[in-house]
Design a protein around this motif. Structure first.
Motif, PDB file in Angstrom:
ATOM      1  N   LEU A   4       0.828  -1.201   0.000  1.00 31.15           N
ATOM      2  CA  LEU A   4       0.000   0.000   0.000  1.00 31.15           C
ATOM      3  C   LEU A   4       0.870   1.263   0.000  1.00 31.15           C
ATOM      4  CD1 LEU A   4      -2.939  -1.050   2.378  1.00 31.15           C
ATOM      5  CD2 LEU A   4      -2.753  -1.226  -0.117  1.00 31.15           C
ATOM      6  N   LYS A   5       1.991   1.203   0.693  1.00 30.45           N
ATOM      7  CA  LYS A   5       2.929   2.341   0.663  1.00 30.45           C
ATOM      8  C   LYS A   5       3.388   2.604  -0.753  1.00 30.45           C
ATOM      9  CE  LYS A   5       5.019   2.168   5.258  1.00 30.45           C
ATOM     10  NZ  LYS A   5       6.098   1.437   5.923  1.00 30.45           N
ATOM     11  N   GLU A   6       3.709   1.489  -1.428  1.00 32.61           N
ATOM     12  CA  GLU A   6       4.183   1.599  -2.806  1.00 32.61           C
ATOM     13  C   GLU A   6       3.113   2.242  -3.694  1.00 32.61           C
ATOM     14  OE1 GLU A   6       5.530  -2.256  -4.197  1.00 32.61           O
ATOM     15  OE2 GLU A   6       5.384  -1.545  -6.270  1.00 32.61           O
ATOM     16  N   VAL A   7       1.866   1.819  -3.473  1.00 28.55           N
ATOM     17  CA  VAL A   7       0.766   2.395  -4.260  1.00 28.55           C
ATOM     18  C   VAL A   7       0.647   3.883  -3.960  1.00 28.55           C
ATOM     19  CG1 VAL A   7      -1.723   2.380  -4.638  1.00 28.55           C
ATOM     20  CG2 VAL A   7      -0.475   0.211  -4.366  1.00 28.55           C
ATOM     21  N   LEU A   8       0.700   4.222  -2.638  1.00 28.24           N
ATOM     22  CA  LEU A   8       0.545   5.625  -2.247  1.00 28.24           C
ATOM     23  C   LEU A   8       1.629   6.503  -2.873  1.00 28.24           C
ATOM     24  CD1 LEU A   8      -0.640   5.718   1.469  1.00 28.24           C
ATOM     25  CD2 LEU A   8      -1.782   6.659  -0.566  1.00 28.24           C
ATOM     26  N   GLU A   9       2.854   5.951  -2.922  1.00 27.06           N
ATOM     27  CA  GLU A   9       3.919   6.740  -3.542  1.00 27.06           C
ATOM     28  C   GLU A   9       3.571   7.159  -4.957  1.00 27.06           C
ATOM     29  OE1 GLU A   9       7.690   4.710  -3.218  1.00 27.06           O
ATOM     30  OE2 GLU A   9       7.497   4.767  -1.010  1.00 27.06           O
ATOM     31  N   ARG A  10       2.796   6.307  -5.629  1.00 29.24           N
ATOM     32  CA  ARG A  10       2.471   6.604  -7.019  1.00 29.24           C
ATOM     33  C   ARG A  10       1.211   7.443  -7.173  1.00 29.24           C
ATOM     34  NH1 ARG A  10       3.174   0.819 -10.023  1.00 29.24           N
ATOM     35  NH2 ARG A  10       2.507   2.033 -11.830  1.00 29.24           N
ATOM     36  N   ILE A  11       0.319   7.442  -6.167  1.00 22.99           N
ATOM     37  CA  ILE A  11      -0.963   8.129  -6.375  1.00 22.99           C
ATOM     38  C   ILE A  11      -1.147   9.368  -5.516  1.00 22.99           C
ATOM     39  CG2 ILE A  11      -2.109   5.977  -7.056  1.00 22.99           C
ATOM     40  CD1 ILE A  11      -3.474   6.007  -4.250  1.00 22.99           C
ATOM     41  N   LYS A  12      -0.324   9.499  -4.491  1.00 23.20           N
ATOM     42  CA  LYS A  12      -0.487  10.654  -3.601  1.00 23.20           C
ATOM     43  C   LYS A  12       0.212  11.856  -4.240  1.00 23.20           C
ATOM     44  CE  LYS A  12       0.314  12.021   1.156  1.00 23.20           C
ATOM     45  NZ  LYS A  12       0.646  11.591   2.496  1.00 23.20           N
ATOM     46  N   PRO A  13      -0.448  13.003  -4.313  1.00 19.98           N
ATOM     47  CA  PRO A  13       0.198  14.165  -4.947  1.00 19.98           C
ATOM     48  C   PRO A  13       1.451  14.566  -4.160  1.00 19.98           C
ATOM     49  CG  PRO A  13      -1.955  14.730  -3.996  1.00 19.98           C
ATOM     50  CD  PRO A  13      -1.819  13.252  -3.897  1.00 19.98           C
ATOM     51  N   SER A  14       2.477  14.897  -4.885  1.00 19.81           N
ATOM     52  CA  SER A  14       3.728  15.345  -4.249  1.00 19.81           C
ATOM     53  C   SER A  14       3.558  16.748  -3.678  1.00 19.81           C
ATOM     54  CB  SER A  14       4.845  15.353  -5.294  1.00 19.81           C
ATOM     55  OG  SER A  14       4.549  16.370  -6.250  1.00 19.81           O
ATOM     56  N   GLU A  15       4.578  17.174  -2.902  1.00 21.77           N
ATOM     57  CA  GLU A  15       4.517  18.533  -2.350  1.00 21.77           C
ATOM     58  C   GLU A  15       4.444  19.583  -3.447  1.00 21.77           C
ATOM     59  OE1 GLU A  15       3.821  19.536   0.669  1.00 21.77           O
ATOM     60  OE2 GLU A  15       3.636  17.383   1.085  1.00 21.77           O
ATOM     61  N   GLU A  16       5.228  19.385  -4.523  1.00 19.99           N
ATOM     62  CA  GLU A  16       5.180  20.332  -5.644  1.00 19.99           C
ATOM     63  C   GLU A  16       3.775  20.382  -6.245  1.00 19.99           C
ATOM     64  OE1 GLU A  16       7.490  17.941  -5.314  1.00 19.99           O
ATOM     65  OE2 GLU A  16       9.361  18.449  -6.347  1.00 19.99           O
ATOM     66  N   GLU A  17       3.179  19.180  -6.428  1.00 15.74           N
ATOM     67  CA  GLU A  17       1.851  19.133  -7.058  1.00 15.74           C
ATOM     68  C   GLU A  17       0.831  19.836  -6.162  1.00 15.74           C
ATOM     69  OE1 GLU A  17       0.679  15.199  -8.245  1.00 15.74           O
ATOM     70  OE2 GLU A  17      -1.232  15.893  -9.089  1.00 15.74           O
ATOM     71  N   ARG A  18       0.924  19.548  -4.846  1.00 17.80           N
ATOM     72  CA  ARG A  18       0.010  20.196  -3.891  1.00 17.80           C
ATOM     73  C   ARG A  18       0.146  21.708  -3.951  1.00 17.80           C
ATOM     74  NH1 ARG A  18      -1.652  16.271  -0.268  1.00 17.80           N
ATOM     75  NH2 ARG A  18      -2.458  17.783   1.214  1.00 17.80           N
ATOM     76  N   ALA A  19       1.422  22.173  -3.997  1.00 19.62           N
ATOM     77  CA  ALA A  19       1.673  23.619  -4.041  1.00 19.62           C
ATOM     78  C   ALA A  19       1.033  24.221  -5.292  1.00 19.62           C
ATOM     79  CB  ALA A  19       3.186  23.871  -4.037  1.00 19.62           C
ATOM     80  N   LEU A  20       1.205  23.523  -6.428  1.00 17.76           N
ATOM     81  CA  LEU A  20       0.621  24.013  -7.668  1.00 17.76           C
ATOM     82  C   LEU A  20      -0.897  24.069  -7.572  1.00 17.76           C
ATOM     83  CD1 LEU A  20       0.928  24.770 -10.712  1.00 17.76           C
ATOM     84  CD2 LEU A  20       0.658  22.328 -11.209  1.00 17.76           C
TER      85      LEU A  20
END
Lengths: 449, 449
Positions: A4-20
């Motif tokens: 599930l961690k591995e999945v989250l790494e791929r689907i959770k927005p990154s800090e840059e994406e969140r900032a955008l």
């Protein structure tokens, strides 16, 4: 679980994406406030949806900007001023168009984001709800208040549902809506806990997070009764009159049910990121199965999916019923569009005997004498008269005959195009070859991986 | 009517024939009396049947000699002595054999006549009737008393019924018996009057020549009630418990009904003397119709028609039912025998798709999980799971499979022979070619001339 961690790494927005996402939504909000100010309106711009709730998946973020009008504004005025205001905001973004739901709204595009600008009433409770979209404000508030940091669990569930093709409440999907996903996580605490309890979920069937069955029993029980045929009844925490899962079909719930069981038994990344079903040679498959493929091909009418797809379904089912009546067995149906719209029917055969049994009336009496007189050959079984009748033999003739005589129930906007459809037997144009294979091999529906 | 005279000329026995019949029957009676005398028995020889009633057709005269025993004789004794006496009489004729009905009797041959020698009780009324044949004495007496010179009208009706293939009360015919024919003439007075009133006959339905509904209402109404499904209820003038038309089928009554109407409208010699249906090329016909002929061919068991033909019918219907369940359409059935026995089935096709839809259980629950686990491909429609299953393709394989698994209802004496039957597709041996043509062309059943 590592997986599930591995999945989250791929689907959770990154800090840059969140900032955008934050920056762009703030910009849009500011523009909206300015335009409201210019027009001197008493309207509150409100962000709703998965961005507002912080449950969106990486790369999947439409902005839902609601323009909340005071309750006193008459509906006519809300529509008119709401649309004008939407246009004014849209003009300051990159591009926009008018779209239509219960009332017209503006769809704009800005810095890579789709932006829906929707007028609504600024409701505080279900008793004030006047239009279908008003409730969205309440949903967003309720989820934000109760999600309690389990945003990533929602993301896992959403992605899981997308992976098994059960996400979305559109009429042509009838799967799990985003809001339903969030409520299920709030109810069960986590993705894994939900999946482990799917048997309980299906058998319990009713979820009542706000205790409406106690607080408003009369209304809530009416909802339960009305929705008795649904696989789940999730009484809307913000409105006891509504089942959040009302558009969920048994099919999509079933897919989730079996996939959840499978995942619990044997987890895998493939549930979230399925590999594309491998296509093969549909002609070889037809030969192997001994069945036949009838494809109707016709220009795609200018209709949105919400309208077009259900009408295609209705038409395909119309063909199924009519052809069965004519003595063909229809094993399965498929419909959709690429450049053109299509309906596919898998049938047992493409020819039938020229002569079919024609039952007449029972004798005695006038009707029997009439039948006796009118038919060349007549015989009796029990009290009933029989004769034979000649019928068209090839399925193309039969279909054309049915269409000419209006003996197929068709979607109302498709009648004319379907009457002029090309009818292809055991052959499809190149762009439909993969579709034909997935359909005939059942890989299109197969829920086993 | 000139036509009826012409018919009578051909079917009424000539003076020479009558003289011969009388001479031979008197000889036989005399022999019987001598043998009774030799054994010193209290038995009365009685002529019954169409000779006794003088309603036989030219060239069609079996002698029915009944040996009437006193009522006091126990049944066992009647059987034993009756058979011995029959044999003694038979020995003095040209040849004889033992035949079996309710009890054994002697069938002899003498000077070109078949002679049935049947022991019975010398009954005077229905209350005394002990065995099925006793009633014949009463029938003969009643008809002789009431026919009142209308013997030729009976002959016309018999010949008409033979011409349209509706004469005879055997289980494999289920048409009009000779006695029924006589009663109908007594009721309606003449052949033409009966035919002109066939609508009335069918709608009136009940004939009660002896007024039993008044004289013995309880018994007679019970008969009417029991026989409610018959096309006609003719309360036996000599026995209110019996419907003379009880073995008449709706089919044969229907043929008579339509033919009578036709004859009244347009009389013709062809009703009495039909030309043989012209046979044609059954293979060309199959091609034209687009249907298929499946023939099961097997050794004819040593059974009388009364037993064999109903069992063949039952078996043919068993195949119809089982093949329908397997996805074949069965348009029509035929059965019979020449040297071998046969069952013919006209079917829509001789191959079916290899893969058929396999509906599973509804979910949730164990059975659904089991189905999900066991099948390679699974999908959901509504609440139900589906998969596919491979099935045998050719109809010969399907039939053999059904027989092996005992999934066809067959006549009980035919089970073994049918299991080893040859199965022929769209081909029959030369001796069945005409039969196949008449069956497929429906000329076998067609009641329109």
């Amino acid at each position: 679980m590592e997986l599930l961690k591995e999945v989250l790494e791929r689907i959770k927005p990154s800090e840059e994406e969140r900032a955008l996402v934050n920056a762009v939504t703030q910009e849009i909000l500011k523009i909206a406030e300015e335009e409201i100010g210019k027009k001197d309106l008493e309207v509150t711009p409100r962000l709703v949806g998965s961005i507002a709730k912080d449950t969106y998946l990486s790369g999947d973020h439409d902005v839902d900007l609601f323009l909340a009008f005071p309750l006193e504004v008459p509906l006519e005025e809300l529509r008119k001023i709401g649309l004008e205001l939407g246009k004014a905001i849209g003009k300051r973004l990159e591009s926009y168009e008018i779209a239509y739901a219960e009332h017209p709204y503006v769809r704009a595009f800005y810095k890579g984001f789709d932006v829906d600008i929707v007028p609504c009433y600024n409701v505080k409770s279900w008793r004030e709800v006047k239009t279908a979209v008003d409730r969205s404000l309440l949903h967003t508030e309720w989820v934000v208040k109760h999600l309690d940091g389990r945003n990533d669990e929602v993301r896992l569930l959403k992605k899981f549902l997308k992976g098994i093709n059960a996400y979305g409440s559109e009429v042509y999907v009838r799967g799990f809506s985003g809001y339903l996903t969030e409520l299920l996580i709030i109810k069960y605490g986590s993705f894994m806990n939900l999946l482990e309890n799917v048997e309980f979920l299906g058998k319990g069937k009713i979820i009542d997070l706000e205790g409406w069955l106690k607080k408003e029993p009369e209304i809530a029980y009416k909802t339960v009764e009305r929705e008795g045929e649904s696989p789940l009844i999730v009484i809307d925490p913000v409105d006891p009159r509504r089942n959040v899962a009302s558009s969920l079909s048994w099919e999509k719930f079933g897919v989730f049910y079996f996939k959840a069981k499978e995942f619990v038994e044997k987890p895998g990344i493939g549930f979230f990121f399925p590999s594309k079903a491998k296509a093969g040679d549909y002609k070889a498959l037809l030969k192997k199965k001994g069945t036949n493929l009838v494809t109707l091909l016709f220009p795609k009418p200018e209709l949105v999916d919400d309208v077009l797809l259900p009408q295609l379904e209705r038409s395909a089912k119309g063909f199924e019923k009519s052809l069965k009546r004519e003595g063909f067995e229809v094993f399965d149906l498929n419909w959709g569009y690429t450049e053109k719209a299509f309906i596919m029917l898998e049938v047992d055969r493409v020819e039938r005997p020229r002569v079919i049994l024609k039952p007449g009336p029972e004798f005695l009496g006038e009707r029997a004498l009439d039948f006796y007189t009118k038919n060349q050959k007549v015989w009796i079984r029990g009290k009933r008269l029989y004769s034979e009748k000649e019928v068209k033999e090839g399925i193309v003739d039969v279909i054309e005959d049915l269409l000419t005589k209006n003996q197929v129930a068709l979607g109302k906007n498709l009648r004319e195009v379907i009457k002029n459809a090309e009818i292809l037997i055991n052959f499809v144009p190149p762009e439909l070859e993969e579709e034909a294979y997935l359909f005939l091999s059942k890989e299109k529906w197969n829920i086993k991986g």
